[in-house]
Each structure stands twice: as structure tokens, then as C-alpha cells.
Design an enzyme around this catalytic site. Structure first.
Site, PDB file in Angstrom:
ATOM      1  N   LYS A  44      -0.002   4.214  -0.114  1.00  0.00           N
ATOM      2  CA  LYS A  44      -0.671   5.361   0.518  1.00  0.00           C
ATOM      3  C   LYS A  44      -0.500   6.592  -0.386  1.00  0.00           C
ATOM      4  O   LYS A  44      -0.484   6.446  -1.602  1.00  0.00           O
ATOM      5  CB  LYS A  44      -0.141   5.562   1.940  1.00  0.00           C
ATOM      6  CG  LYS A  44      -0.208   4.253   2.756  1.00  0.00           C
ATOM      7  CD  LYS A  44       0.065   4.411   4.208  1.00  0.00           C
ATOM      8  CE  LYS A  44      -0.060   3.048   4.900  1.00  0.00           C
ATOM      9  NZ  LYS A  44       0.107   3.133   6.346  1.00  0.00           N
ATOM     10  N   GLU A  66      -6.670   4.476   8.156  1.00  0.00           N
ATOM     11  CA  GLU A  66      -6.455   5.890   7.826  1.00  0.00           C
ATOM     12  C   GLU A  66      -7.693   6.484   7.154  1.00  0.00           C
ATOM     13  O   GLU A  66      -7.984   7.669   7.313  1.00  0.00           O
ATOM     14  CB  GLU A  66      -5.192   6.026   6.951  1.00  0.00           C
ATOM     15  CG  GLU A  66      -3.938   5.783   7.795  1.00  0.00           C
ATOM     16  CD  GLU A  66      -2.745   5.226   7.042  1.00  0.00           C
ATOM     17  OE1 GLU A  66      -2.716   5.292   5.801  1.00  0.00           O
ATOM     18  OE2 GLU A  66      -1.835   4.710   7.720  1.00  0.00           O
ATOM     19  N   GLU A  80      -4.797  -5.084  10.690  1.00  0.00           N
ATOM     20  CA  GLU A  80      -3.800  -4.036  10.876  1.00  0.00           C
ATOM     21  C   GLU A  80      -4.056  -3.313  12.199  1.00  0.00           C
ATOM     22  O   GLU A  80      -4.906  -2.404  12.255  1.00  0.00           O
ATOM     23  CB  GLU A  80      -3.878  -3.016   9.731  1.00  0.00           C
ATOM     24  CG  GLU A  80      -3.555  -3.596   8.368  1.00  0.00           C
ATOM     25  CD  GLU A  80      -2.991  -2.541   7.420  1.00  0.00           C
ATOM     26  OE1 GLU A  80      -2.022  -2.860   6.726  1.00  0.00           O
ATOM     27  OE2 GLU A  80      -3.510  -1.407   7.393  1.00  0.00           O
ATOM     28  N   SER A 122       4.019  -2.310  10.167  1.00  0.00           N
ATOM     29  CA  SER A 122       5.470  -2.380  10.391  1.00  0.00           C
ATOM     30  C   SER A 122       6.085  -3.704   9.964  1.00  0.00           C
ATOM     31  O   SER A 122       7.009  -4.207  10.608  1.00  0.00           O
ATOM     32  CB  SER A 122       5.800  -2.051  11.854  1.00  0.00           C
ATOM     33  OG  SER A 122       5.416  -0.723  12.153  1.00  0.00           O
ATOM     34  N   ASN A 182       0.870  -1.179   0.000  1.00  0.00           N
ATOM     35  CA  ASN A 182       0.000   0.000   0.000  1.00  0.00           C
ATOM     36  C   ASN A 182       0.907   1.228   0.000  1.00  0.00           C
ATOM     37  O   ASN A 182       1.527   1.532   1.012  1.00  0.00           O
ATOM     38  CB  ASN A 182      -0.886  -0.042   1.257  1.00  0.00           C
ATOM     39  CG  ASN A 182      -1.722   1.215   1.441  1.00  0.00           C
ATOM     40  OD1 ASN A 182      -1.774   2.068   0.561  1.00  0.00           O
ATOM     41  ND2 ASN A 182      -2.364   1.335   2.598  1.00  0.00           N
ATOM     42  N   GLY A 233       3.144   2.134  10.777  1.00  0.00           N
ATOM     43  CA  GLY A 233       4.123   3.213  10.636  1.00  0.00           C
ATOM     44  C   GLY A 233       4.888   3.527  11.902  1.00  0.00           C
ATOM     45  O   GLY A 233       5.548   4.569  11.985  1.00  0.00           O
ATOM     46  N   HIS A 261      -9.373   0.850   5.339  1.00  0.00           N
ATOM     47  CA  HIS A 261      -8.081   1.089   5.995  1.00  0.00           C
ATOM     48  C   HIS A 261      -8.300   2.055   7.166  1.00  0.00           C
ATOM     49  O   HIS A 261      -9.091   2.989   7.062  1.00  0.00           O
ATOM     50  CB  HIS A 261      -7.073   1.661   4.988  1.00  0.00           C
ATOM     51  CG  HIS A 261      -5.673   1.658   5.519  1.00  0.00           C
ATOM     52  ND1 HIS A 261      -5.235   2.584   6.443  1.00  0.00           N
ATOM     53  CD2 HIS A 261      -4.630   0.825   5.289  1.00  0.00           C
ATOM     54  CE1 HIS A 261      -3.963   2.311   6.752  1.00  0.00           C
ATOM     55  NE2 HIS A 261      -3.580   1.245   6.068  1.00  0.00           N
TER      56      HIS A 261
HETATM   57  P1  13P Z   1       3.420   0.255   7.543  1.00  0.00           P
HETATM   58  O1  13P Z   1       3.909  -1.028   6.909  1.00  0.00           O
HETATM   59  O2  13P Z   1       4.124   1.469   7.024  1.00  0.00           O
HETATM   60  O3  13P Z   1       3.402   0.156   9.044  1.00  0.00           O
HETATM   61  O4  13P Z   1       1.888   0.461   7.078  1.00  0.00           O
HETATM   62  C1  13P Z   1       1.012  -0.596   7.195  1.00  0.00           C
HETATM   63  C2  13P Z   1      -0.244  -0.238   6.480  1.00  0.00           C
HETATM   64  O5  13P Z   1      -1.001   0.600   6.918  1.00  0.00           O
HETATM   65  C3  13P Z   1      -0.519  -0.918   5.204  1.00  0.00           C
HETATM   66  O6  13P Z   1      -1.813  -0.687   4.780  1.00  0.00           O
END
Ligand code: 13P
Length: 248
Positions: free
Chosen positions: A11, A94, A162, A208, A9, A168, A92
Site C-alpha cells: 500500500k 481502497e 478481500e 488480516s 501489498n 486491516g 483493490h
Molecule cells: P491486511 O493484510 O493489512 O488486512 O490488508 C489486506 C489487503 O488489503 C491486501 O491487499
């Protein structure tokens, strides 16, 4: 055993120049798992072209639940399919946080993805406060029940666990905690769809995931792959993660 999927992803990151990472990734694409990248919507069609016949799949990060209409700034599932997307991430954390998406909205988006002939990657996960309050499994139960539409065909659904606090941050749950949530998700899906259908649904872990921890995470029961954020931006990181999955 569900098919294995290494999903990236991007983002709100990437550019046309970043498509050079696709060349590096497909030069050494593992055959033992599916590999998917979900770039920003503007890069879907160019990434599909760049991937050529390599087998690298390209997806999107969200979509509107309606087929068309007065929704300025939004993109429909059919538009993403036309651009060449094979998968769409829905729910997601976010999106749930930044755009206030509810489970009902996520279910409607997921339904739109399925109707457009693509695969939905439905995301669930607890906040740190919810884990500290020991309500993780209840949160997962509620999100799973509310975010997957009743008519969903199991073969077109992927679920990603997740934990919000692991995204992150460089922090990950213990392997036992991942195993507990994944076993719980499999049981919930079995109760709803039947055991055989539930075992066909890939369950991804996200938060992560790096080359250094991928193999141990993929060895956990009921983990069929990963949804990778930061480490999917560079082929030098995402390639080894996909290779670890293929070898698991
Ligand atoms: P990270 O791998 O940067 O922690 O992000 C995970 C994520 O949100 C994937 O959708």
C-alpha cells in the site's frame, strides 16, 4: 491445481530504507510457491534490483487504463512493466473507495495490464453491510463479471477475495465463509471460461492474514494463496506466511 502465490501489498508504505526487508525475505525464499511484493510505484525498480535473481517477483498496486496521455499523476501499465513489474493489482477496495473505481474501470485497467504483458490480480470483496444483508455471493458475482475483461487469458489472471471488513481490522471470515466464497468464485469462473481454465486461475484470500492464521486459511479448498497487507511489510511476518503456503 492453480499455481500458489504469496503476494504482499505494501500500500502507501515503505521507503528505500525498507528495502532491507527484501534482503531478509530472499535469504529464505520458499521454493514451493511464487512470492510477490507490490510496493509503491517509486520502489518498483529499486526493489527489482534488490531482488536480483532471487526469484522474488515485484508488482504494482494499480495503473491507468490508457496507454499514455494527459492524465496527470497516473502511471500506465507499460511504464510499470518497464520498471520491472510482473503483476499489477487491480480493483483493490481502497481504490474502489478512495478513487471511485467502478467495475468497468477495473476491467479496463485489467485489460491494460494484460496488453502490457503482465499478470493482473483482480480484487473483489463485500462490505460488512453487504455480508450482514446476506448478499455476499451476489456482490462477488457482479464484481467478477464486471471487473475481468472478456478477452482475458486465464493464465494471466489472478483473483483475490478481500472482504472489505477484514482488511486491516484483525478480523477474518470463518474458514467456512472463505470456502464458500472461493468455491463460488471457482464456479463462476468455470461457467465463464470453462472448468480447466478456471482451475488454472489462482484464487487468493486477503484480509488480516498473519503468520498465526495463514496455515489454516491455506488448508481451505480453492485457496491458492494470499494477498497480504500489513504483514507483508516485515520479512519476519511475510516469510513465514509464504513458507506456510509452500508447505500447504
Ligand atoms: P491486511 O493484510 O493489512 O488486512 O490488508 C489486506 C489487503 O488489503 C491486501 O491487499
Amino acid at each position: 491445481m492453480a499455481r500458489k502465490l504469496a503476494a504482499g501489498n505494501w500500500k502507501m508504505n515503505g521507503s528505500v530504507a525498507a528495502l532491507a526487508e527484501v534482503d531478509a525475505l530472499v535469504a529464505d525464499l520458499p521454493t514451493g510457491c511464487e512470492v510477490l511484493l507490490c510496493p509503491p510505484a517509486t520502489l518498483i525498480a529499486p526493489m527489482v534490483a534488490r531482488a536480483g535473481g532471487s526469484g522474488l517477483q515485484v508488482g504494482a498496486q494499480t495503473c491507468h487504463s490508457a496507454a499514455s496521455g494527459a492524465h496527470t499523476g497516473d502511471i500506465s501499465a507499460a511504464m510499470l512493466a518497464e520498471a520491472g513489474a510482473s503483476h499489477v493489482i487491480t480493483g483493490h477496495s481502497e481504490r474502489r473507495t478512495d478513487h471511485g473505481e467502478t467495475d468497468a474501470e477495473v476491467a479496463a485497467q485489467t485489460q491494460a495490464v494484460l496488453e502490457a504483458g503482465m499478470i493482473a490480480i483482480v480484487c473483489v470483496g463485500e462490505t460488512e453491510a453487504e455480508r450482514d444483508a446476506d448478499v455476499t455471493l451476489q456482490v462477488i458475482t457482479t464484481q467478477l463479471a464486471g471487473s475481468i475483461p472478456d478477452a482475458a487469458e486465464p493464465t494471466r489472471i489472478v483473483v483475490a477475495y478481500e472482504p472489505v471488513w477484514a482488511i486491516g481490522t484483525g478480523r477474518t471470515p470463518t474458514l467456512d465463509q472463505i470456502a464458500e466464497v472461493h468455491a463460488h468464485m471457482r464456479a463462476e469462473l468455470s461457467a465463464r471460461m470453462g472448468e480447466s481454465a478456471a482451475h488454472d486461475i489462482p484464487l487468493l484470500y486477503g484480509g488480516s492474514v498473519k503468520p498465526g492464521n495463514a496455515a489454516e486459511i491455506f488448508a481451505v479448498a480453492d485457496v491458492d494463496g494470499a494477498l497480504v497487507g500489513g504483514a507483508s511489510l516485515k520479512a519476519a511476518d511475510f516469510g513465514p506466511i509464504a513458507a506456510a503456503l509452500a508447505a500447504s
